[in-house]
Design an enzyme around this catalytic site. Structure first.
Site, PDB file in Angstrom:
ATOM      1  CB  VAL A  72      -8.611  22.792 -26.878  1.00 61.39           C
ATOM      2  CG1 VAL A  72      -8.852  21.261 -26.694  1.00 61.39           C
ATOM      3  CG2 VAL A  72     -10.009  23.579 -27.062  1.00 61.39           C
ATOM      4  CE1 TYR A  73     -10.989  17.980 -24.327  1.00 61.73           C
ATOM      5  CE2 TYR A  73      -8.946  17.378 -24.998  1.00 61.73           C
ATOM      6  CZ  TYR A  73     -10.204  17.181 -25.079  1.00 61.73           C
ATOM      7  OH  TYR A  73     -10.754  16.660 -26.308  1.00 61.73           O
TER       8      TYR A  73
END
Length: 246
Positions: free
Chosen positions: A227-228
């Site tokens: 997600v980062y």
């Protein structure tokens, strides 16, 4: 400075300044990415749109913003707690579980052994500490190392004593105080976990491998860390340069 204590070795360790017969010294190779140029202002300005359009993206701060908070903190204990969350990606529960025995220096790397704990209210229980897996986070900053060692020496802690006698709520309240102290309007609600998200984003912005970042965070799967990477792909207008539609 406390070093980790291990059982007697089954064989003698090779001295670092001596090499086995026939060993040829090879040049040291550093990580391939030596330098990264980051436009912090652009990333800060682009962040609101990223957070608005991607609901799954955790809220994060960027290095200049984190340093503003760190430099405003004058209390040694609270400064060390913030530094550990920012420089290791530790959950606040993991930081509050640290003892002098958590720090290790094997002659090659200095760092901290974190017990991977899910965030929860108060301090982690003894049962959760016993069954939790561990991970080692290197700390390369010499000034930071010195501050850790000085804090441990001044505190005269027992080997198994927690070095931060505060609760998660106290750490959160201190962050709120810092934000009010530095002034300005925060971009979003900033809490303990914000530093963990900021750590992950900071490493990816410097080109560090996703698998490595995932291991440092103590994620069971790389998918939890992916997600980062949105911070790398969202600002992608330059990818369309040279692609004509009319």
């Amino acid at each position: 400075m406390s070093k980790s204590i291990t059982s007697a070795r089954s064989f003698p360790r090779q001295p670092r300044n001596k090499r086995p017969m026939g060993f040829q010294e090879r040049p040291l190779v550093s990580f391939p990415i030596q330098e990264v140029t980051i436009d912090w202002d652009r990333l800060i300005d682009k962040r609101p749109l990223l957070l608005e359009t991607l609901d799954t993206m955790p809220k994060y701060l960027l290095k200049p913003e984190v340093l503003t908070l760190l430099e405003a903190e004058t209390h040694p204990m609270h400064r060390l707690i913030l530094d550990l969350m920012w420089c290791t990606g530790a959950r606040v529960s993991e930081v509050l579980a640290i003892t002098p025995a958590s720090f290790m220096d094997d002659g090659y790397d200095f760092g901290v052994i974190l017990k991977t704990l899910k965030q929860g209210a108060g301090r982690p229980s003894k049962r959760s500490l016993q069954r939790s897996p561990k991970r080692f986070i290197p700390i390369l900053d010499r000034d930071f190392q010195t501050r850790i060692q000085s804090y441990l020496w001044m505190g005269k802690f027992r080997k198994d004593e927690r070095i931060f006698p505060v609760t998660r709520q106290a750490v959160s309240a201190n962050i709120d105080r810092l934000i009010e102290q530095v002034g300005g309007e925060p971009p979003f609600k900033i809490g303990c976990h914000t530093f963990r998200h900021s750590f992950a984003v900071h490493l990816l912005l410097h080109g560090r491998p996703l698998k490595f970042v995932s291991q440092l965070l103590g994620h069971r799967s790389v998918e939890s860390t992916e997600v980062y990477t949105n911070v790398l792909t969202f600002d992608g207008a330059h990818f369309l340069e040279g692609v004509d539609f009319h």
